[in-house]
Scaffold this active site. Sequence first.
Site, PDB file in Angstrom:
ATOM      1  N   CYS B  79       0.839  -1.200   0.000  1.00 19.81           N
ATOM      2  CA  CYS B  79       0.000   0.000   0.000  1.00 19.81           C
ATOM      3  C   CYS B  79       0.877   1.254   0.000  1.00 19.81           C
ATOM      4  CB  CYS B  79      -0.988  -0.021   1.156  1.00 19.81           C
ATOM      5  SG  CYS B  79      -2.335   1.153   0.916  1.00 19.81           S
ATOM      6  N   HIS B 182      -3.851  -4.771  -0.004  1.00 14.31           N
ATOM      7  CA  HIS B 182      -3.420  -5.310   1.283  1.00 14.31           C
ATOM      8  C   HIS B 182      -3.540  -6.835   1.251  1.00 14.31           C
ATOM      9  CE1 HIS B 182      -3.111  -1.587   3.657  1.00 14.31           C
ATOM     10  NE2 HIS B 182      -4.003  -1.125   2.801  1.00 14.31           N
ATOM     11  N   GLU B 184      -2.618  -8.946   3.385  1.00 17.10           N
ATOM     12  CA  GLU B 184      -2.977  -9.476   4.713  1.00 17.10           C
ATOM     13  C   GLU B 184      -4.454  -9.292   5.032  1.00 17.10           C
ATOM     14  OE1 GLU B 184      -1.840  -6.561   4.134  1.00 17.10           O
ATOM     15  OE2 GLU B 184      -2.293  -5.124   5.739  1.00 17.10           O
TER      16      GLU B 184
END
Lengths: 259, 203
Positions: B79, B182, B184
């Site tokens: 990001c 992202h 995750e």
Amino acid sequence: MLAKRIIPCLDVREGRVVKGIHFENIKDVGNPVELAKKYEEEAADELVFLDITASYEKRETMVEVAEKVAAELTLPFTVGGGINTADHVTNLLKAGADKVSINTAAVLSPTLVTELADKFGSQCIVVAIDVKKTWDRITRRSYWEVFINGGKTPTGKDVLQWASQVEKLGAGEILLTSMDTDGTQGGYDLSLTRKIAERVSIPVIASGGAGRLEHLAAVLREGKADAALVASIFHYGQFTIRQAKEFLHKRGIPVRMDD
Amino acid sequence: MIAIVDYGIGNLHSVFKALERLKAKPRITDNQKEIKKAKGVVLPGVGSFGRAMEQLEKKELITPLLEAAEKGIPFLGMCLGLQLMFEKSQETTGTKGLALFQGEVRKLPPTNKIPHMGWNRTHFLRSSTLTSDIPTGSFFYFAHSYYVVPKEEHDVVIGICNYNVTIPVIINRDYLWGLQFHPEKSSHWGMKFLENWVEVTKK
């Protein structure tokens, strides 16, 4: 194409997920981490955890909940309820929350929104707005009035102006709840949602009133919402998120399916 | 050990937990020595370009990061972390980035809602180590208002997504990777991405 999001909302009180009607008559519906995991498996796009007691009891227990949820989940989630300082936001983001939602504190000190957006980025800052249709005796017309303190305190603010203002202040998203339709399962307030979605250039999450899958389609299409917040119909197992997404997909609404 | 660079802002806990689940031995650190001996470096980030570079400078982390990249230690920007790998950004003019990639960071055009927030399909332009076993067109989670415009576009852009404008979202050269989304927070395909990267750090 960016998918329209389906976001289960978990109202949390004393570490338990609860659901009330018109912000009252609270019922227990489960453990936050368990529910979160179930929703992730069902392809929920995001989760919102709202501490419905924090506004007036000033508890900061949500940091613990955020930590537990973040350890188990690979989905973005927002935490809200009683947040009023940059330190509190820092703690929640560090615990693993992706966004925080500010409601009462944004009305009481609008500069906090700007401070938070500058510090953490607009994409972290959701302003939640609770709205009820109100009759103005002086102008003799009704308007959508902004309420704070978990829907208990009227502010006299017109949501149309307030929505534009929070955008200017640096909010990255608006979570718009109609208190008139919330908990009724009679459908979202489409005209309110559409007015706000067309007025601002940040994403709008519609909330309050989902009862049938048609309601989701309506608010994402006619209501022009970017995302729909849902609670009761999923908590009580009436429908699964997957069923909702298949329903929307068949109607040509872009959603993220399992693939 | 994989160093997750801590420069005072950003959501590090989720990245840490995701890597831990992949049994990768992550460590959240702002220690130069630890970054130097790491098998992989993750540069996460939320917030603004200017503030992030300011924090990296204040913590004297710019040189160790550049050295890690130079040495060919697998490096993953996520990001804002991806954006910091470029030369400059319209978000904070006058602030220099890490310049690991040539090009700049621009504001998304106002024709769509900004931030670009939510799940979007990512299309792979060619095969690469990190995208292996992930179908092209899979959804990943985005939350950003700026996007990277690499100078050497054809050489470094591995994946794109569309949001009125074509956004380069997976950037790679040698052992440098940057992701605009992202991983995750992107459910199973995001985890697969991280898993593929963790494999690279073991080599």
